[in-house]
Motif scaffolding. Structure first.
Motif, PDB file in Angstrom:
ATOM      1  N   MET A  33      85.811  14.375 -14.627  1.00  0.00           N
ATOM      2  CA  MET A  33      85.894  15.241 -15.812  1.00  0.00           C
ATOM      3  C   MET A  33      84.842  14.846 -16.844  1.00  0.00           C
ATOM      4  SD  MET A  33      90.034  15.587 -16.264  1.00  0.00           S
ATOM      5  CE  MET A  33      89.883  16.677 -17.701  1.00  0.00           C
ATOM      6  N   LEU A  34      84.616  13.569 -17.010  1.00  0.00           N
ATOM      7  CA  LEU A  34      83.600  13.116 -17.968  1.00  0.00           C
ATOM      8  C   LEU A  34      82.209  13.590 -17.565  1.00  0.00           C
ATOM      9  CD1 LEU A  34      84.872   9.471 -18.568  1.00  0.00           C
ATOM     10  CD2 LEU A  34      84.621  11.213 -20.341  1.00  0.00           C
ATOM     11  N   LYS A  35      81.967  13.642 -16.254  1.00  0.00           N
ATOM     12  CA  LYS A  35      80.646  14.030 -15.771  1.00  0.00           C
ATOM     13  C   LYS A  35      80.408  15.533 -15.863  1.00  0.00           C
ATOM     14  CE  LYS A  35      78.754  12.404 -12.110  1.00  0.00           C
ATOM     15  NZ  LYS A  35      78.456  11.967 -10.725  1.00  0.00           N
ATOM     16  N   HIS A  36      81.475  16.323 -15.637  1.00  0.00           N
ATOM     17  CA  HIS A  36      81.239  17.739 -15.383  1.00  0.00           C
ATOM     18  C   HIS A  36      81.780  18.698 -16.430  1.00  0.00           C
ATOM     19  CE1 HIS A  36      79.512  16.791 -11.520  1.00  0.00           C
ATOM     20  NE2 HIS A  36      80.601  16.115 -11.174  1.00  0.00           N
ATOM     21  N   ASN A  37      82.407  18.188 -17.482  1.00  0.00           N
ATOM     22  CA  ASN A  37      82.795  19.115 -18.555  1.00  0.00           C
ATOM     23  C   ASN A  37      82.768  18.392 -19.897  1.00  0.00           C
ATOM     24  OD1 ASN A  37      85.422  17.917 -19.133  1.00  0.00           O
ATOM     25  ND2 ASN A  37      86.112  18.827 -17.195  1.00  0.00           N
ATOM     26  N   ASP A  38      82.998  19.151 -20.955  1.00  0.00           N
ATOM     27  CA  ASP A  38      82.869  18.622 -22.307  1.00  0.00           C
ATOM     28  C   ASP A  38      84.211  18.288 -22.948  1.00  0.00           C
ATOM     29  OD1 ASP A  38      80.098  18.878 -22.217  1.00  0.00           O
ATOM     30  OD2 ASP A  38      80.198  20.987 -22.847  1.00  0.00           O
ATOM     31  N   THR A  39      85.254  18.168 -22.147  1.00  0.00           N
ATOM     32  CA  THR A  39      86.567  17.809 -22.685  1.00  0.00           C
ATOM     33  C   THR A  39      86.470  16.475 -23.409  1.00  0.00           C
ATOM     34  OG1 THR A  39      87.604  18.928 -20.814  1.00  0.00           O
ATOM     35  CG2 THR A  39      88.987  17.419 -22.085  1.00  0.00           C
ATOM     36  N   SER A  40      87.137  16.356 -24.551  1.00  0.00           N
ATOM     37  CA  SER A  40      87.051  15.119 -25.324  1.00  0.00           C
ATOM     38  C   SER A  40      87.632  13.953 -24.540  1.00  0.00           C
ATOM     39  CB  SER A  40      87.805  15.264 -26.651  1.00  0.00           C
ATOM     40  OG  SER A  40      89.202  15.288 -26.424  1.00  0.00           O
ATOM     41  N   VAL A  41      87.126  12.758 -24.837  1.00  0.00           N
ATOM     42  CA  VAL A  41      87.618  11.554 -24.171  1.00  0.00           C
ATOM     43  C   VAL A  41      89.111  11.378 -24.418  1.00  0.00           C
ATOM     44  CG1 VAL A  41      87.461   9.037 -24.083  1.00  0.00           C
ATOM     45  CG2 VAL A  41      85.374  10.411 -24.214  1.00  0.00           C
ATOM     46  N   THR A  42      89.563  11.701 -25.611  1.00  0.00           N
ATOM     47  CA  THR A  42      90.991  11.558 -25.935  1.00  0.00           C
ATOM     48  C   THR A  42      91.841  12.468 -25.064  1.00  0.00           C
ATOM     49  OG1 THR A  42      90.499  10.935 -28.221  1.00  0.00           O
ATOM     50  CG2 THR A  42      92.718  11.738 -27.745  1.00  0.00           C
ATOM     51  N   ASP A  43      91.411  13.726 -24.887  1.00  0.00           N
ATOM     52  CA  ASP A  43      92.169  14.658 -24.054  1.00  0.00           C
ATOM     53  C   ASP A  43      92.162  14.211 -22.586  1.00  0.00           C
ATOM     54  OD1 ASP A  43      92.872  16.230 -26.166  1.00  0.00           O
ATOM     55  OD2 ASP A  43      91.270  17.704 -25.860  1.00  0.00           O
ATOM     56  N   ILE A  44      91.033  13.706 -22.139  1.00  0.00           N
ATOM     57  CA  ILE A  44      90.955  13.204 -20.761  1.00  0.00           C
ATOM     58  C   ILE A  44      91.882  12.001 -20.589  1.00  0.00           C
ATOM     59  CG2 ILE A  44      89.439  12.050 -19.099  1.00  0.00           C
ATOM     60  CD1 ILE A  44      87.179  13.843 -20.104  1.00  0.00           C
ATOM     61  N   ALA A  45      91.939  11.161 -21.619  1.00  0.00           N
ATOM     62  CA  ALA A  45      92.822   9.993 -21.571  1.00  0.00           C
ATOM     63  C   ALA A  45      94.273  10.432 -21.428  1.00  0.00           C
ATOM     64  CB  ALA A  45      92.646   9.150 -22.827  1.00  0.00           C
ATOM     65  N   PHE A  46      94.677  11.426 -22.200  1.00  0.00           N
ATOM     66  CA  PHE A  46      96.056  11.923 -22.117  1.00  0.00           C
ATOM     67  C   PHE A  46      96.330  12.545 -20.745  1.00  0.00           C
ATOM     68  CE2 PHE A  46      96.054  12.567 -26.986  1.00  0.00           C
ATOM     69  CZ  PHE A  46      96.385  11.225 -27.168  1.00  0.00           C
ATOM     70  N   ASP A  47      95.350  13.289 -20.205  1.00  0.00           N
ATOM     71  CA  ASP A  47      95.509  13.902 -18.884  1.00  0.00           C
ATOM     72  C   ASP A  47      95.669  12.835 -17.799  1.00  0.00           C
ATOM     73  OD1 ASP A  47      95.375  16.471 -19.819  1.00  0.00           O
ATOM     74  OD2 ASP A  47      93.231  16.706 -19.428  1.00  0.00           O
ATOM     75  N   ALA A  48      95.066  11.671 -18.014  1.00  0.00           N
ATOM     76  CA  ALA A  48      95.138  10.587 -17.032  1.00  0.00           C
ATOM     77  C   ALA A  48      96.403   9.748 -17.180  1.00  0.00           C
ATOM     78  CB  ALA A  48      93.908   9.684 -17.156  1.00  0.00           C
ATOM     79  N   GLY A  49      97.248  10.127 -18.134  1.00  0.00           N
ATOM     80  CA  GLY A  49      98.519   9.434 -18.281  1.00  0.00           C
ATOM     81  C   GLY A  49      98.503   8.274 -19.257  1.00  0.00           C
ATOM     82  N   PHE A  50      97.437   8.123 -20.033  1.00  0.00           N
ATOM     83  CA  PHE A  50      97.359   7.041 -21.004  1.00  0.00           C
ATOM     84  C   PHE A  50      97.854   7.534 -22.365  1.00  0.00           C
ATOM     85  CE2 PHE A  50      94.488   5.825 -17.678  1.00  0.00           C
ATOM     86  CZ  PHE A  50      94.604   4.454 -17.607  1.00  0.00           C
ATOM     87  N   GLU A  51      98.513   6.639 -23.089  1.00  0.00           N
ATOM     88  CA  GLU A  51      99.100   7.034 -24.365  1.00  0.00           C
ATOM     89  C   GLU A  51      98.106   6.977 -25.514  1.00  0.00           C
ATOM     90  OE1 GLU A  51     102.535   4.683 -25.008  1.00  0.00           O
ATOM     91  OE2 GLU A  51     103.679   5.590 -23.367  1.00  0.00           O
TER      92      GLU A  51
END
Length: 285
Positions: free
Chosen positions: A74-92
């Motif tokens: 996701m970090l490589k291929h889209n502009d989703t924020s790091v925070t949103d990616i973190a939440f999607d990965a199950g991190f609080e």
């Protein structure tokens, strides 16, 4: 025509494939070990050891890694924020995700996004590894023991041993090199730490009259896979994983959903950790 050993190996691999497929298909969901064990038709008691032995990492670590790998894509291929990616990965939190990501990839999430220099390939898992242990399957007679139950983390079982030895010593049960046995009833990856059950045992030749907290029981006769663990008790898990996840399926054996036990061949109070010898016994079909 396939040999029984090859049939067992292929059966284990097929069942583990089902588990990994389920994990990948439900990577955003919470997954209990009991649920995954049921998918593979493995006993919940032994499943964590089988998974770790075959896949090379614990269920928790595997799920965490897959989520982090997806985050990297996701970090490589889209502009989703790091925070949103973190939440999607199950991190609080953003911070906990950054620490885990940096530990795995050696670079921060933002640095990774800028660099785009790591390629993640989807690979077919390789379950079978070279076996480095010596093990065998035996037919064991029933073993009578006196025991004291410990409830709590396995590494905190010393008081149970102290109680048992203080009871057994005056009765002459510790003379002539007694056989000390530990029965492990629960899997720490499944059972809450304060609910784990462990029996500190000394072998006896006949029924004895006891009173709480000392009891008597019989380890049932049957077929057991056994190997010798050399070294600290803290590294016993690796021996269990190789025995359950590699040696048994590669030699055509299935686990029984019954407790394993350990026989301690030397005194941990006077023996250096690296010289400790522990026989591991696991019931098999």
């Amino acid at each position: 025509m396939r040999t029984p050993k090859e049939t067992t190996k292929q059966d284990y691999a097929r069942r583990m494939d089902l588990v990994l497929k389920h994990i990948h298909d439900h990577i955003d969901d919470s997954m209990a070990l009991e649920e995954l064990a049921e998918i593979a038709c493995f006993s919940a008691y032994h499943f964590h050891r089988i998974f770790s032995g075959m896949v090379g990492e614990s269920v928790k670590s595997y799920i965490r890694r897959i989520r982090l790998e997806r985050a990297a894509v996701m970090l490589k291929h889209n502009d989703t924020s790091v925070t949103d990616i973190a939440f999607d990965a199950g991190f609080e939190t953003h911070e906990s995700f950054t620490r885990a990501f940096s530990s795995m990839f050696g670079i921060s999430p933002l640095g990774y996004r800028k660099a785009h220099n790591v390629r993640l390939d989807q690979q077919q898992p390789t379950y079978w590894k070279e076996i480095t242990m010596e093990a065998k399957v035996i037919e064991m007679e029933a073993v009578h023991v006196a025991y004291v139950r410990h409830t709590g983390p396995y590494e905190e079982c010393h008081p149970a041993w102290e109680t048992l030895c203080n009871w057994a010593g005056p009765k002459g049960l510790l003379a002539n090199t007694p056989r000390f046995i530990g029965i492990c009833h629960d899997e720490p990856e499944i059972t809450p730490p304060d609910k784990i059950r462990y029996d500190a045992c000394v072998q006896v030749n006949e029924e004895l009259e006891t009173e709480s907290p000392v009891g008597t029981k019989t380890i049932p006769a049957g077929r057991y896979a056994t190997t010798l663990h050399k070294g600290p008790y803290t590294k016993l898990a690796a021996t269990y994983e190789q025995l359950c996840g590699q040696w048994l399926p590669q030699n055509g054996y299935e686990l029984e959903a019954k407790p394993s036990f350990e026989v301690y061949l030397n005194d941990c109070t006077i023996t250096p950790e690296e010289d400790l010898l522990t026989e591991v016994y696991i019931p098999v079909k």
